[in-house]
Design a protein around this motif. Sequence first.
Motif, PDB file in Angstrom:
ATOM      1  N   ASP A   1      41.080 116.971 -48.560  1.00 55.83           N
ATOM      2  CA  ASP A   1      42.240 116.839 -48.372  1.00 55.83           C
ATOM      3  C   ASP A   1      43.337 118.100 -49.170  1.00 55.83           C
ATOM      4  O   ASP A   1      41.985 119.210 -49.004  1.00 55.83           O
ATOM      5  CB  ASP A   1      42.660 115.586 -49.842  1.00 55.83           C
ATOM      6  CG  ASP A   1      43.743 114.738 -49.830  1.00 55.83           C
ATOM      7  OD1 ASP A   1      44.585 115.595 -49.313  1.00 55.83           O
ATOM      8  OD2 ASP A   1      43.321 113.417 -49.649  1.00 55.83           O
ATOM      9  N   MET A   2      44.296 118.412 -49.216  1.00 53.05           N
ATOM     10  CA  MET A   2      45.606 119.477 -49.619  1.00 53.05           C
ATOM     11  C   MET A   2      45.101 119.683 -51.429  1.00 53.05           C
ATOM     12  O   MET A   2      45.480 118.451 -51.884  1.00 53.05           O
ATOM     13  CB  MET A   2      46.420 119.230 -49.559  1.00 53.05           C
ATOM     14  CG  MET A   2      45.861 118.946 -47.517  1.00 53.05           C
ATOM     15  SD  MET A   2      47.690 118.037 -46.475  1.00 53.05           S
ATOM     16  CE  MET A   2      47.538 116.524 -47.460  1.00 53.05           C
TER      17      MET A   2
ATOM     18  N   ALA B   1      46.610 133.487 -50.414  1.00 53.51           N
ATOM     19  CA  ALA B   1      47.252 132.615 -49.720  1.00 53.51           C
ATOM     20  C   ALA B   1      48.079 131.916 -50.826  1.00 53.51           C
ATOM     21  O   ALA B   1      49.548 131.381 -50.126  1.00 53.51           O
ATOM     22  CB  ALA B   1      47.086 132.058 -49.286  1.00 53.51           C
ATOM     23  N   LYS B   2      48.426 132.148 -51.914  1.00 53.88           N
ATOM     24  CA  LYS B   2      49.621 131.594 -52.814  1.00 53.88           C
ATOM     25  C   LYS B   2      50.905 131.847 -51.854  1.00 53.88           C
ATOM     26  O   LYS B   2      51.493 130.757 -52.565  1.00 53.88           O
ATOM     27  CB  LYS B   2      49.284 132.738 -54.499  1.00 53.88           C
ATOM     28  CG  LYS B   2      48.554 131.277 -54.718  1.00 53.88           C
ATOM     29  CD  LYS B   2      48.789 131.969 -56.688  1.00 53.88           C
ATOM     30  CE  LYS B   2      48.214 131.745 -57.346  1.00 53.88           C
ATOM     31  NZ  LYS B   2      47.856 132.036 -58.696  1.00 53.88           N
ATOM     32  N   SER B   3      51.583 132.532 -52.076  1.00 56.61           N
ATOM     33  CA  SER B   3      52.828 133.036 -51.079  1.00 56.61           C
ATOM     34  C   SER B   3      52.875 131.682 -50.240  1.00 56.61           C
ATOM     35  O   SER B   3      53.992 131.352 -49.652  1.00 56.61           O
ATOM     36  CB  SER B   3      53.099 134.515 -50.465  1.00 56.61           C
ATOM     37  OG  SER B   3      51.925 134.782 -49.142  1.00 56.61           O
ATOM     38  N   PHE B   4      52.192 130.943 -49.820  1.00 54.18           N
ATOM     39  CA  PHE B   4      52.323 129.584 -48.499  1.00 54.18           C
ATOM     40  C   PHE B   4      52.519 128.720 -49.473  1.00 54.18           C
ATOM     41  O   PHE B   4      52.543 127.551 -48.756  1.00 54.18           O
ATOM     42  CB  PHE B   4      51.137 129.720 -47.567  1.00 54.18           C
ATOM     43  CG  PHE B   4      51.075 130.506 -46.466  1.00 54.18           C
ATOM     44  CD1 PHE B   4      51.724 130.867 -45.480  1.00 54.18           C
ATOM     45  CD2 PHE B   4      50.264 131.810 -46.942  1.00 54.18           C
ATOM     46  CE1 PHE B   4      51.408 131.962 -44.515  1.00 54.18           C
ATOM     47  CE2 PHE B   4      50.231 132.858 -46.113  1.00 54.18           C
ATOM     48  CZ  PHE B   4      50.848 132.634 -45.121  1.00 54.18           C
ATOM     49  N   THR B   5      52.144 128.539 -50.637  1.00 50.51           N
ATOM     50  CA  THR B   5      52.798 127.250 -51.309  1.00 50.51           C
ATOM     51  C   THR B   5      53.635 126.771 -51.570  1.00 50.51           C
ATOM     52  O   THR B   5      54.163 125.189 -51.391  1.00 50.51           O
ATOM     53  CB  THR B   5      52.769 128.027 -53.451  1.00 50.51           C
ATOM     54  OG1 THR B   5      51.237 128.196 -53.416  1.00 50.51           O
ATOM     55  CG2 THR B   5      52.817 126.346 -53.924  1.00 50.51           C
ATOM     56  N   PRO B   6      55.127 127.446 -51.268  1.00 52.22           N
ATOM     57  CA  PRO B   6      55.975 126.523 -50.213  1.00 52.22           C
ATOM     58  C   PRO B   6      56.095 125.402 -49.380  1.00 52.22           C
ATOM     59  O   PRO B   6      56.588 124.686 -49.087  1.00 52.22           O
ATOM     60  CB  PRO B   6      57.661 127.709 -50.704  1.00 52.22           C
ATOM     61  CG  PRO B   6      57.222 128.650 -51.113  1.00 52.22           C
ATOM     62  CD  PRO B   6      55.471 128.961 -51.148  1.00 52.22           C
TER      63      PRO B   6
ATOM     64  N   CYS C   1      53.207 118.783 -47.543  1.00 50.18           N
ATOM     65  CA  CYS C   1      52.670 118.032 -47.896  1.00 50.18           C
ATOM     66  C   CYS C   1      54.254 116.510 -48.457  1.00 50.18           C
ATOM     67  O   CYS C   1      53.354 115.319 -48.296  1.00 50.18           O
ATOM     68  CB  CYS C   1      52.270 117.751 -49.796  1.00 50.18           C
ATOM     69  SG  CYS C   1      50.419 118.866 -50.069  1.00 50.18           S
ATOM     70  N   ARG C   2      54.379 117.129 -48.742  1.00 51.51           N
ATOM     71  CA  ARG C   2      56.509 116.034 -49.259  1.00 51.51           C
ATOM     72  C   ARG C   2      56.709 115.657 -48.107  1.00 51.51           C
ATOM     73  O   ARG C   2      56.728 114.032 -48.230  1.00 51.51           O
ATOM     74  CB  ARG C   2      57.296 117.245 -49.664  1.00 51.51           C
ATOM     75  CG  ARG C   2      58.647 116.111 -50.278  1.00 51.51           C
ATOM     76  CD  ARG C   2      59.554 116.851 -51.104  1.00 51.51           C
ATOM     77  NE  ARG C   2      59.106 117.822 -52.334  1.00 51.51           N
ATOM     78  CZ  ARG C   2      58.715 119.461 -52.168  1.00 51.51           C
ATOM     79  NH1 ARG C   2      60.018 119.616 -50.837  1.00 51.51           N
ATOM     80  NH2 ARG C   2      58.611 120.228 -52.638  1.00 51.51           N
ATOM     81  N   MET C   3      56.714 116.624 -46.341  1.00 49.73           N
ATOM     82  CA  MET C   3      56.820 115.241 -45.224  1.00 49.73           C
ATOM     83  C   MET C   3      55.490 114.076 -45.196  1.00 49.73           C
ATOM     84  O   MET C   3      56.510 113.304 -45.056  1.00 49.73           O
ATOM     85  CB  MET C   3      56.712 116.576 -44.523  1.00 49.73           C
ATOM     86  CG  MET C   3      58.386 117.098 -44.387  1.00 49.73           C
ATOM     87  SD  MET C   3      57.973 118.584 -42.922  1.00 49.73           S
ATOM     88  CE  MET C   3      57.939 117.982 -41.503  1.00 49.73           C
TER      89      MET C   3
ATOM     90  N   GLU D   1      48.896 117.851 -56.157  1.00 52.60           N
ATOM     91  CA  GLU D   1      48.132 117.539 -57.697  1.00 52.60           C
ATOM     92  C   GLU D   1      47.004 116.950 -56.985  1.00 52.60           C
ATOM     93  O   GLU D   1      46.163 116.006 -58.372  1.00 52.60           O
ATOM     94  CB  GLU D   1      49.298 118.054 -58.835  1.00 52.60           C
ATOM     95  CG  GLU D   1      50.589 118.480 -58.344  1.00 52.60           C
ATOM     96  CD  GLU D   1      50.503 120.148 -58.473  1.00 52.60           C
ATOM     97  OE1 GLU D   1      49.332 120.051 -58.388  1.00 52.60           O
ATOM     98  OE2 GLU D   1      50.789 121.084 -57.856  1.00 52.60           O
ATOM     99  N   ALA D   2      47.169 115.658 -56.305  1.00 50.38           N
ATOM    100  CA  ALA D   2      45.702 114.650 -56.553  1.00 50.38           C
ATOM    101  C   ALA D   2      44.596 115.070 -55.952  1.00 50.38           C
ATOM    102  O   ALA D   2      43.991 114.516 -57.665  1.00 50.38           O
ATOM    103  CB  ALA D   2      46.477 114.076 -55.266  1.00 50.38           C
TER     104      ALA D   2
END
Length: 210
Positions: A151-152, A159-164, A170-172, A178-179
């Motif tokens: 899972d994610m 790699a934090k810059s890829f957070t958005p 995940c939203r899509m 955060e699960a």
Amino acid sequence: MAWKKYRFGTQFYDALSGECIVYRAGRVAGIELMGLQAGDTVVDLGCGTGLSFELLVAAVGPTGQVIGVDASPQMLQVAAKRAVRNGWSNVRVLQADATHISAADLAVDGIPTPIDAVFSAYALSVMGSHPAVLERATTLLKPGGRVGIVDMQRPVGAAKSFTPLARLACRMGGADIEAHPWKWLTARAENVMQTSRRGGHIQAVTGILK
Ligand SMILES: C[S@@+](CC[C@H](N)C(=O)[O-])C[C@H]1O[C@@H](n2cnc3c(N)ncnc32)[C@H](O)[C@@H]1O
């Protein structure tokens, strides 16, 4: 019902899911980590269109069995077609809500199916109440059965810059980034093994339930 999001456009799921460039890597890592044996029966919980089937079939071999479980009939239809197209006669699919699934649902003609392992990729973070789902999943397993979760989470370190981007993916898919559903497993299992891919965005964890 989170799975209701997965009723429409299911024929485009594979193409839009970022499978090749991002998510297959986690699937491969998680299934390797589970150490499935030839002849094992594994449940793929929230199997979706069956993107894990190829790897699971290869791991359990022709004498093993893969049972894909999903609440969405439309996702399962794609999964079932995948199995037929590839000639995987040891794959069956079952429409069931993972929150309520029981061993009786997996039985064939009233004969129980002993389950060696439960695997779930990118689905528990969609399901909302993953602790309840995992509690149910453990009732399906043989004593000493193995659970594998892929899972994610948010990417870490460089790699934090890829957070958005990770958040958007995940939203899509209706997933809660955060699960962290694998934490349920690390708190309860023995022989826990964990690995990550794609800058920590993908976590793969396996363990044997006590
Ligand atoms: C993001 S998809 C992941 C599918 C697949 N495991 C993969 O790796 O591509 C999440 C899947 O979980 C299923 N799902 C969500 N809630 C569920 C529930 N309560 N019971 C069973 N399946 C559920 C959805 O229908 C969807 O197919």
